[in-house]
Design an enzyme around this catalytic site. Structure first.
Site, mmCIF file in Angstrom:
data_model
loop_
_atom_site.group_PDB
_atom_site.id
_atom_site.type_symbol
_atom_site.label_atom_id
_atom_site.label_comp_id
_atom_site.label_asym_id
_atom_site.label_seq_id
_atom_site.Cartn_x
_atom_site.Cartn_y
_atom_site.Cartn_z
ATOM 1 N N GLY A 91 0.818 -1.204 0.000
ATOM 2 C CA GLY A 91 0.000 0.000 0.000
ATOM 3 C C GLY A 91 0.848 1.248 0.000
ATOM 4 C CD GLN A 92 3.797 3.186 -3.395
ATOM 5 O OE1 GLN A 92 3.247 3.045 -4.475
ATOM 6 N NE2 GLN A 92 5.059 3.558 -3.282
ATOM 7 C CG ASP B 132 -7.710 9.984 6.318
ATOM 8 O OD1 ASP B 132 -8.623 10.489 5.647
ATOM 9 O OD2 ASP B 132 -6.694 9.490 5.820
ATOM 10 N N GLY C 197 2.736 7.546 3.665
ATOM 11 C CA GLY C 197 3.951 6.777 3.458
ATOM 12 C C GLY C 197 3.659 5.495 2.688
ATOM 13 C CB THR C 198 5.702 3.100 1.057
ATOM 14 O OG1 THR C 198 5.768 4.217 0.165
ATOM 15 C CG2 THR C 198 5.552 1.818 0.248
ATOM 16 C CB VAL C 199 1.964 -0.190 4.046
ATOM 17 C CG1 VAL C 199 1.831 -1.379 4.989
ATOM 18 C CG2 VAL C 199 1.386 1.066 4.689
ATOM 19 N N GLY D 16 -0.510 9.168 1.120
ATOM 20 C CA GLY D 16 0.103 10.416 1.531
ATOM 21 C C GLY D 16 0.887 10.290 2.818
#
Length: 730
Positions: free
Chosen positions: A406-407, A524, A411-413, A409
């Site tokens: 996953g990516q 969010d 960061g990247t997972v 705002g």
């Protein structure tokens, strides 16, 4: 001159290789006990650091009990293992013990009692099974495993396809898998027991056995399977090392030491060998004695017409060619030393730089503050771990792009697997400024204490990298957004599953708002932040802990700007976020579940309004909400059940935060609506008496279309709800 030097250097290398090959093929018994100590038991030599009697061994692990009336006569007292011999390999410089290791039997008539309680326990000791052993299992229809080494599984299977125990089709393999099978054992194995299973219930169920054995002994001593059935034990090699802090008194000139690890917990242990040109016991103060190389014929030949002269640790050739050889050796060694020294210096400087950089990042990212916070919470954060960058590099294969799940705002997972086998999600956050460090650490501390079945658990963080890394439990089944809006999904969510996901999400937000140690506002909420596990249970995720946070007098809120389509209009205008802002975002998710529509419409549907929330509100107020319900669930629920959820979503999307319900009220009503769907024979009129009423301020009278629930459902206020002033709006 250059040719002569090169030739001399080549000659030196060949000489060294020759010596190494000769030593590698030489194995002898090490001798040398401490002064005034008994150096053997029967025909078994007992070298120091092992010893017989007081003050004759290094520590209690190495104490030997001697009973010359038994075979073998020596026993390692503390681990109660009988020793056949103590050996030392001159070529490779390692020591080992050959001991009696049990044969574990199963379903062998009259034999199990003899081998009962034969488990080997070496955990915590400096001893472990050598890699020169093999795990052997024999018997028909047999699947044997080494027990007690979770999470790894080590074992093998045998079938009885042949009539011999040891195969001959492959000369490099002792057992061919017919009646006997073999496999390598795990490194540093310190416990041994075996468990047995039958490969098939219809196959033979006869005697089965398993053992760990010295591979060399097995190859030369066993040729018939019946031999094993009559044996209680077999020889196995036990390796060992000196525990850290148990260093004996030895001379450093003739002894070399090296570090080894004797367990998966990375406990440092030491081993010693005599330096090149010395032989003897490296664990005694003067145990390694110089060898006179000139007595060996090959050294005399290597000197040619020069004279061989022995020197400590080596020899030299004196005579007409001595200066040439010495010059060649000197230049060769000098170049080699320069190259090796330069490489070692480079590695050392690189390692020191990396260590300093990690310390810098750890301090900059708030590591000292986090440690202080963890100590101040009196153990409440004991499950929160500060991971090292090395652990997470290994877990994610150096953050390989193939591991990205996953990516966004934030960061990247990456998907990763820790050393203990746990699957985790590692979030590599975006850059963080210095001013945000204290807020970030405070949020990690708070969210580490969040413990709810429908909230993704934060396991820990890593602060040794340029940007912080967060480690969460891994949720395997994707996001709610994916199942609602991805047309490629083969299994659309049923109405009952959608309603249950809504209830679980509402309960998680209720917990965050009111039940956590300090109220937390998510900021969010959206369908892509609601993860689904393998049983399609909801897990609220992505609290934006990689971003800055703000702390007021009583509340902690994550500083996430929000997502267009879910953003509370009141928050957008006032810049003041409250718990009712989360309620609005949840209302949009409810409408997604109800309609199957995306939160933002495409340009082609601009006439209906750009947002799903606006389109839904207008549909409600024009009494045509049933026209926009997802066709995939229309046949799965009655109109009145769909209308209950629609009215609840309408209340959540009120432009005034004061008119919106709390997440507690939303969770309670969803919890009471769900049973109506599960049992179509339920008396709805009876159940309506227990449902919390959330009055809707609609500008028109609702039509009476329901046959099972009358208008009193939303007009009666069974459970009084006190309207409290909004928190966090000061």
């Amino acid at each position: 001159m250059v040719v002569i030097i090169a030739s001399s250097f080549t000659f030196l290398l060949l000489l060294i290789i020759n010596i190494a090959l000769v030593l590698a093929t030489t194995s002898t018994a090490i001798s040398g006990a401490k002064d005034w100590c008994k150096d053997s038991c029967g025909n078994v030599s007992v070298p120091y650091p092992f010893g017989i009697g007081p003050d004759c061994f290094l520590n209690s692990w190495f104490e030997v009990s001697c009973n010359e009336s038994s075979t073998p006569p020596t026993i390692l007292k503390k681990i109660n293992m009988e020793v056949f011999n103590f050996s030392y390999d001159l070529g490779y410089g390692w020591e080992y013990l050959r001991v009696k290791s049990p044969v574990i039997l199963h379903n062998c008539s009259g034999r199990e009692r003899e081998t009962k309680n034969q488990t080997v326990h070496l955990t915590g000791s400096p001893f472990f099974y050598s890699g020169r052993n093999k795990f052997i299992a024999a018997g028909c229809n047999n699947k044997a495993l080494i027990a007690g080494i979770k999470p790894r599984i080590v074992g093998c299977e045998s079938t009885c396809n042949g009539d011999t125990l040891f195969g001959t089709s492959n000369p490099n393999k002792t057992c061919n898998g017919s009646t006997c099978c073999e496999t390598v054992i795990p490194s540093y194995l310190q416990t041994f027991n075996a468990s047995f299973e039958s490969k098939t219930s219809s196959g033979p169920q006869g005697c089965k056995l398993a053992f760990v054995v010295d591979e060399e002994w097995l190859n030369f001593n066993i040729t018939n399977p019946s031999d094993l059935l009559n044996m209680d034990s077999v020889p196995a090699l036990i390796d060992w090392a000196l525990p850290n802090g148990s260093t004996p008194l030895i001379s450093s000139e003739s002894v070399q030491s090296y570090v080894m690890y004797t367990s998966e917990s990375s406990n440092i242990s030491w081993r010693y060998v005599c330096s090149d040109g010395y032989r003897g016991n490296p664990y005694l103060p003067i145990g390694c004695q110089d060898i006179d190389e000139c007595e060996e014929e090959r050294h005399k030949i290597s000197c040619g017409d020069a004279t061989c002269v022995n020197v400590p640790g080596f020899y030299r050739c004196e005579g007409s060619k001595t200066w040439i050889i010495a010059l060649g050796v000197g230049v060769g060694c000098g170049v080699l030393s320069l190259v090796m020294g330069g490489w070692w210096l480079y590695k050392l400087l690189k390692k020191r730089r990396n260590v300093k950089l990690k310390k810098k990042f750890f301090k900059r990212n708030g590591g000292l503050l986090l440690q202080q916070q963890m100590y101040s919470h009196e153990g409440s954060l004991e499950k929160t771990k500060i991971f090292t960058s090395k652990e997470l590099d290994k877990a994610t294969n150096n953050f390989n792009n193939n591991r990205v799940v996953g990516q966004g705002g934030q960061g990247t997972v990456y998907k990763g697997m820790l050393a203990d086998g746990r699957i985790v999600a590692v979030k590599k956050s975006i850059a963080m400024v210095v001013e945000e460090v204290e807020h970030f650490i405070n949020e990690v501390v708070i969210l580490s204490q969040v413990n709810h079945r429908n909230v993704v658990k934060l396991l820990g963080c890593c602060l040794e990298t340029e940007v912080p890394l967060l480690v969460y439990e891994f949720i395997s089944n994707g996001t709610l957004f994916q199942y609602l809006h991805d047309k490629s999904e083969e299994f659309p969510l049923s109405w009952e599953t959608r309603l249950r996901i809504a209830k679980e999400t509402a309960e998680a937000l209720w917990y965050l708002h009111s039940s956590a140690s300090i109220p937390i506002y998510h900021r969010d909420i959206k369908s892509s932040n609601i993860l689904l596990d393998e049983k399609f249970k909801a897990k609220v995720s992505d609290f934006g802990t990689s971003r800055s946070i703000s702390i007021d007098q009583t509340h902690l809120t994550t500083h996430v700007q929000g997502t267009f389509g879910y953003l509370d209009p009141e928050y957008f205008q006032s810049s003041q976020f409250t718990e009712k802002s989360d309620v609005y975002s949840f209302g949009v998710v409810l409408v997604e579940l109800l309609t199957g529509e995306r939160p933002i419409f495409s340009l082609e549907r601009e006439k209906e309004g750009r947002s799903l929330a606006t389109h839904f509100i207008s549909s409600m107020e024009e009494n045509r909400v049933m026209e926009i319900v997802d066709a995939r669930v229309v046949g799965q629920a009655k109109d009145d059940e769909l209308m209950m959820v629609a009215k609840l979503a309408y209340r959540c999307l009120s432009l005034s935060g004061k008119k919106r319900p709390t997440m507690k009220e939303v969770a309670i009503q969803l919890d009471q609506i769900l049973p109506l769907l599960k049992d179509s024979n339920v008396d709805h009129h009876h159940n309506q008496e227990e449902i919390v009423d959330l009055k809707l301020d609609l500008p028109f009278p609702w039509d009476s279309t329901s046959s099972s629930i009358n208008s009193s459902f939303f007009s009666r206020n069974i459970c009084s709800i006190e309207k409290e002033p909004l928190e966090g709006t000061k």
